[in-house]
Design a protein around this motif. Sequence first.
Motif, PDB file in Angstrom:
ATOM      1  N   PRO A  54       0.624  -1.175   0.069  1.00 23.85           N
ATOM      2  CA  PRO A  54      -0.169  -0.452   0.138  1.00 23.85           C
ATOM      3  C   PRO A  54       1.339   1.268  -0.051  1.00 23.85           C
ATOM      4  O   PRO A  54       1.770   1.113   0.346  1.00 23.85           O
ATOM      5  CB  PRO A  54      -0.821  -0.280   1.169  1.00 23.85           C
ATOM      6  N   ILE A  55       0.982   2.430  -0.331  1.00 23.78           N
ATOM      7  CA  ILE A  55       1.205   3.501  -0.964  1.00 23.78           C
ATOM      8  C   ILE A  55      -0.200   4.325  -0.752  1.00 23.78           C
ATOM      9  O   ILE A  55      -0.581   4.186  -1.631  1.00 23.78           O
ATOM     10  CB  ILE A  55       2.105   4.027  -2.260  1.00 23.78           C
ATOM     11  N   PHE A  56       0.550   5.479  -0.233  1.00 26.61           N
ATOM     12  CA  PHE A  56      -0.704   6.729   0.215  1.00 26.61           C
ATOM     13  C   PHE A  56       0.408   8.224   0.679  1.00 26.61           C
ATOM     14  O   PHE A  56       1.407   8.194   0.935  1.00 26.61           O
ATOM     15  CB  PHE A  56      -1.610   6.244   1.383  1.00 26.61           C
ATOM     16  N   PHE A  77      -2.590   1.815   6.981  1.00 26.47           N
ATOM     17  CA  PHE A  77      -2.350   1.198   8.618  1.00 26.47           C
ATOM     18  C   PHE A  77      -1.467  -0.242   8.491  1.00 26.47           C
ATOM     19  O   PHE A  77      -1.085  -0.821   9.301  1.00 26.47           O
ATOM     20  CB  PHE A  77      -3.987   0.782   9.029  1.00 26.47           C
ATOM     21  N   ASN A  78      -2.050  -0.969   7.007  1.00 27.73           N
ATOM     22  CA  ASN A  78      -0.978  -1.336   7.041  1.00 27.73           C
ATOM     23  C   ASN A  78       0.326  -1.429   6.111  1.00 27.73           C
ATOM     24  O   ASN A  78       0.255  -0.761   5.403  1.00 27.73           O
ATOM     25  CB  ASN A  78      -2.063  -2.720   6.342  1.00 27.73           C
ATOM     26  N   ALA A 151      -9.102  -0.767   7.626  1.00 28.38           N
ATOM     27  CA  ALA A 151      -8.035  -1.956   7.104  1.00 28.38           C
ATOM     28  C   ALA A 151      -7.153  -1.567   6.114  1.00 28.38           C
ATOM     29  O   ALA A 151      -6.186  -2.770   5.763  1.00 28.38           O
ATOM     30  CB  ALA A 151      -9.480  -2.948   6.782  1.00 28.38           C
ATOM     31  N   LEU A 152      -8.059  -0.822   5.043  1.00 28.12           N
ATOM     32  CA  LEU A 152      -7.415  -0.563   4.136  1.00 28.12           C
ATOM     33  C   LEU A 152      -7.053   1.050   3.527  1.00 28.12           C
ATOM     34  O   LEU A 152      -6.710   1.539   2.676  1.00 28.12           O
ATOM     35  CB  LEU A 152      -8.031  -1.420   2.233  1.00 28.12           C
ATOM     36  N   GLY A 153      -7.183   0.869   4.915  1.00 30.01           N
ATOM     37  CA  GLY A 153      -6.668   3.083   4.524  1.00 30.01           C
ATOM     38  C   GLY A 153      -5.889   3.277   5.440  1.00 30.01           C
ATOM     39  O   GLY A 153      -4.780   2.766   5.739  1.00 30.01           O
ATOM     40  N   VAL A 154      -6.049   4.328   5.913  1.00 33.56           N
ATOM     41  CA  VAL A 154      -4.535   5.095   6.857  1.00 33.56           C
ATOM     42  C   VAL A 154      -5.438   5.710   7.940  1.00 33.56           C
ATOM     43  O   VAL A 154      -4.960   5.147   9.331  1.00 33.56           O
ATOM     44  CB  VAL A 154      -3.907   6.800   6.022  1.00 33.56           C
ATOM     45  N   GLY A 155      -6.561   6.258   8.310  1.00 33.23           N
ATOM     46  CA  GLY A 155      -7.501   6.058   9.915  1.00 33.23           C
ATOM     47  C   GLY A 155      -6.483   7.270  10.161  1.00 33.23           C
ATOM     48  O   GLY A 155      -5.600   7.750   9.860  1.00 33.23           O
ATOM     49  N   ALA A 335     -13.287   6.372  -0.567  1.00 34.10           N
ATOM     50  CA  ALA A 335     -13.831   5.802  -1.651  1.00 34.10           C
ATOM     51  C   ALA A 335     -12.861   4.201  -1.969  1.00 34.10           C
ATOM     52  O   ALA A 335     -11.364   3.914  -1.990  1.00 34.10           O
ATOM     53  CB  ALA A 335     -13.960   6.227  -3.130  1.00 34.10           C
ATOM     54  N   ARG A 336     -13.247   3.513  -2.431  1.00 43.63           N
ATOM     55  CA  ARG A 336     -12.141   2.740  -3.190  1.00 43.63           C
ATOM     56  C   ARG A 336     -12.200   1.739  -4.522  1.00 43.63           C
ATOM     57  O   ARG A 336     -14.455   1.973  -4.719  1.00 43.63           O
ATOM     58  CB  ARG A 336     -12.153   1.244  -2.315  1.00 43.63           C
TER      59      ARG A 336
END
Length: 372
Positions: A54-56, A77-78, A151-155, A335-336
């Motif tokens: 994951p890259i943000f 987060f992951n 689970a799939l984000g930053v938070g 959004a995903r």
Amino acid sequence: MIENKNCMKVKSFKLSALAAGVAVVAGTFAASASAETTFESDSGWKAGFNGHIPIFAVLGNYDDPTDEDSFTITTGFNPATLQTNIYAPMQNGLEVSGHFQMNADIAPGDANANFRSRVSEIAVAGDFGQVNIGKGFGIFGVPAIGDNGSALGVGLIGGPDQVAATAGRIGNGYFYANFTPRVMYTSNNLGGLQFKVGVFSPSKVDGVADAEYSTPRIEGNVVYTADMFSLWSSAFTQDVDSKTGTFDDYTMSGVDFGGSVSLGNLNVRGNYSMTSGTGNGVFAARLDPNEEDASQWYVETTYGFNRTTLGVSYGEGEDDINSSANDTDLTMVFARYAATDALTLMAEYTTLGTEGGQGEYDAFIVGAQLTF
């Protein structure tokens, strides 16, 4: 001879220790469960690997410690994860496997400090259920961590100088299970009902030399899953004793309750946790002989159509140790979009509020995840 099977969506090879536990109790994710490259020898041994990257890009405005804007490219987060699984041939009715996971954050300057293994364990499965021996994900709070937002984000972001994985909804919706050495038993599925119980190496309070930990931490949960809904509850307890009496012996403990409901493309889930003697985020967060209470809760709604998932969630954390000074609330709008079965594009807006105003921020985030 070892043959490359290159199997797609092989059920016996799970995405990762964290993602597998989440997927069982949480239902759907925006990204698919992924393919896995597998190998099999003539003698029946199997090996496989999978993971995610994951890259943000995070643009945030922070009020603490100074009022500043910040831009960084990081994991969420992951962290980036490579999971390796080894399966022995079945013998005497036992399926024995080994699981090893390496993880890496990608923020500037963290390559040495945060390249680490979070999972290294043996799993033994049979008609009795499954026993996991070694380091892996915990039990308390695991079902709650299956929310789509974190689970799939930053938070939750630690601030403008965040250099490691972010915190999702830790302390603002759920308590963090963490990765700890343990012996854990998982029951078979009993008509939709499944339970776990485990003994864990106790977590230690940093910098407290007088504390001793003579007994393990005990964790357990129970999950009931039906076609349209899931319900869960989990609990833990751990003693912290003083060797010389400089503080009163005390017990860290916690319990949570939650559930999710799916109506077509609409999913609603929520969780409420109560903890004592450890704060609202992680085990052994502080020396707490007064066993101050804390709580965490969140509610999330998602709607999926075609290859897109839209969602919003809100959660709070309250901690009695300093009156209301540690109370926070976290809002996530996200959004995903599954561009391919392997590539998910993501956007997120996150804002943190605090009782005293210190540490508040808002952030706009865009990212992508390769799941393999």
